[in-house]
Design a protein around this motif. Structure first.
Motif, PDB file in Angstrom:
ATOM      1  N   ASP A  60       0.860  -1.182   0.000  1.00  0.00           N
ATOM      2  CA  ASP A  60       0.000   0.000   0.000  1.00  0.00           C
ATOM      3  C   ASP A  60       0.897   1.233   0.000  1.00  0.00           C
ATOM      4  O   ASP A  60       1.283   1.742   1.057  1.00  0.00           O
ATOM      5  N   GLU A  61       1.210   1.720  -1.210  1.00  0.00           N
ATOM      6  CA  GLU A  61       2.116   2.874  -1.319  1.00  0.00           C
ATOM      7  C   GLU A  61       1.543   4.121  -0.666  1.00  0.00           C
ATOM      8  O   GLU A  61       2.283   5.020  -0.267  1.00  0.00           O
ATOM      9  N   CYS A  62       0.221   4.184  -0.575  1.00  0.00           N
ATOM     10  CA  CYS A  62      -0.414   5.371   0.006  1.00  0.00           C
ATOM     11  C   CYS A  62      -0.143   5.474   1.508  1.00  0.00           C
ATOM     12  O   CYS A  62      -0.318   6.547   2.092  1.00  0.00           O
ATOM     13  N   GLY A  63       0.248   4.391   2.113  1.00  0.00           N
ATOM     14  CA  GLY A  63       0.575   4.421   3.532  1.00  0.00           C
ATOM     15  C   GLY A  63       2.057   4.603   3.777  1.00  0.00           C
ATOM     16  O   GLY A  63       2.505   4.554   4.922  1.00  0.00           O
ATOM     17  N   THR A  64       2.819   4.811   2.717  1.00  0.00           N
ATOM     18  CA  THR A  64       4.255   5.008   2.842  1.00  0.00           C
ATOM     19  C   THR A  64       4.657   6.280   2.112  1.00  0.00           C
ATOM     20  O   THR A  64       3.833   6.975   1.520  1.00  0.00           O
ATOM     21  N   GLU A  65       5.938   6.574   2.137  1.00  0.00           N
ATOM     22  CA  GLU A  65       6.445   7.748   1.435  1.00  0.00           C
ATOM     23  C   GLU A  65       6.477   7.547  -0.079  1.00  0.00           C
ATOM     24  O   GLU A  65       6.700   8.500  -0.831  1.00  0.00           O
ATOM     25  N   LEU A  66       6.220   6.341  -0.541  1.00  0.00           N
ATOM     26  CA  LEU A  66       6.231   6.074  -1.984  1.00  0.00           C
ATOM     27  C   LEU A  66       5.065   6.766  -2.681  1.00  0.00           C
ATOM     28  O   LEU A  66       5.200   7.219  -3.819  1.00  0.00           O
ATOM     29  N   GLY A  67       3.931   6.833  -1.982  1.00  0.00           N
ATOM     30  CA  GLY A  67       2.750   7.462  -2.585  1.00  0.00           C
ATOM     31  C   GLY A  67       2.775   8.962  -2.397  1.00  0.00           C
ATOM     32  O   GLY A  67       1.920   9.527  -1.698  1.00  0.00           O
ATOM     33  N   ASN A  68       3.727   9.632  -3.005  1.00  0.00           N
ATOM     34  CA  ASN A  68       3.892  11.081  -2.858  1.00  0.00           C
ATOM     35  C   ASN A  68       3.140  11.782  -3.991  1.00  0.00           C
ATOM     36  O   ASN A  68       3.578  11.769  -5.140  1.00  0.00           O
TER      37      ASN A  68
END
Length: 237
Positions: A60-68
């Motif tokens: 879940d990229e939205c819960g990490t810094e990946l989903g910027n």
């Protein structure tokens, strides 16, 4: 004959073995390396997935810094990746879709309940349009001021439309009844003068026409005067 049948059977067996080998060694979609086709036999995962107990689990990229994502958009998780989607028009920054997920309301919107809803500037007590000849029209997040009927905008001000000039009007558009009577008398006068000129030359035809026109004019004049005398007499009584 027996050799041909044996050869055909061997080819069939080789084809079935190759098909079985492909099926045995094919990995789940999220795996790039596995020891079997089952989900729990993965050894290495594709990008966007993480290995957990030999199973590739979506990150879940939205819960990490990946989903910027940009300030006025929000992160939406997808299988193996993510998307940045735009916020509602009433939002300045948001946590999801719709007017109820705004971080702050945009200009032209106000927080009503838990939603950022459009402000009807035209329905407020304070007049949105300052001109007396302007009509307010509400729009999404704003409003506009249109000139009323019979007015046009000139230099940011609504001014009354100019009437058509005299040159654009018909020749007899604004003529009054008294003016019509004068024009009729002038016309008959010109006709009588023309007939009198022709009659003076001794032409019997024009002389007859001239005499008839004079008689008609005299009759009309006497009739009109008679009607006026009778009308004034009746009113005097």
């Amino acid at each position: 004959m027996g050799v041909k049948r044996l050869h055909r059977n061997l080819l069939l067996a080789a084809w079935l073995w190759s098909l079985l080998a492909v099926q045995v060694h094919s990995c789940p979609d999220a795996c790039i390396k596995c020891s079997g086709p089952e989900n729990g036999r993965c050894e290495e995962c594709r990008a966007g997935w993480i290995l957990h107990n030999n199973t590739c689990v979506d990150i879940d990229e939205c819960g990490t810094e990946l989903g910027n994502c940009s300030p006025n958009s929000y992160c939406f998780n997808t299988e193996g990746s993510f998307e940045c989607r735009g916020c509602d028009a009433g939002c300045v920054g948001c946590m999801g879709s719709g007017p109820a997920r705004c971080r702050k309301c945009a200009s032209g919107y106000r927080l009503t309940g838990f939603k950022c809803l459009d402000i009807d500037e035209c329905g407020d007590r304070v007049l949105a349009c300052h001109g007396l000849d302007e009509i307010c029209t509400n729009t999404e997040g704003s409003f506009r001021c249109d000139c009323g009927e019979g007015f046009i905008r000139k230099d940011s001000v609504c001014v009354k439309k100019q009437l058509a000039s005299a040159q654009e009007k018909g020749l007899f558009e604004d003529i009054q009844d008294e003016e019509v009577e004068v024009l009729q008398q002038m016309f008959f006068g010109v006709v009588l003068c023309a007939l009198a000129t022709l009659a003076a030359k001794g032409d019997m035809v024009y002389t007859s026409v001239f005499m008839g026109a004079v008689a008609a004019m005299a009759g009309y004049w006497l009739s009109d005067r008679g009607d006026r005398l009778i009308d004034s007499f009746l009113k005097g009584r």
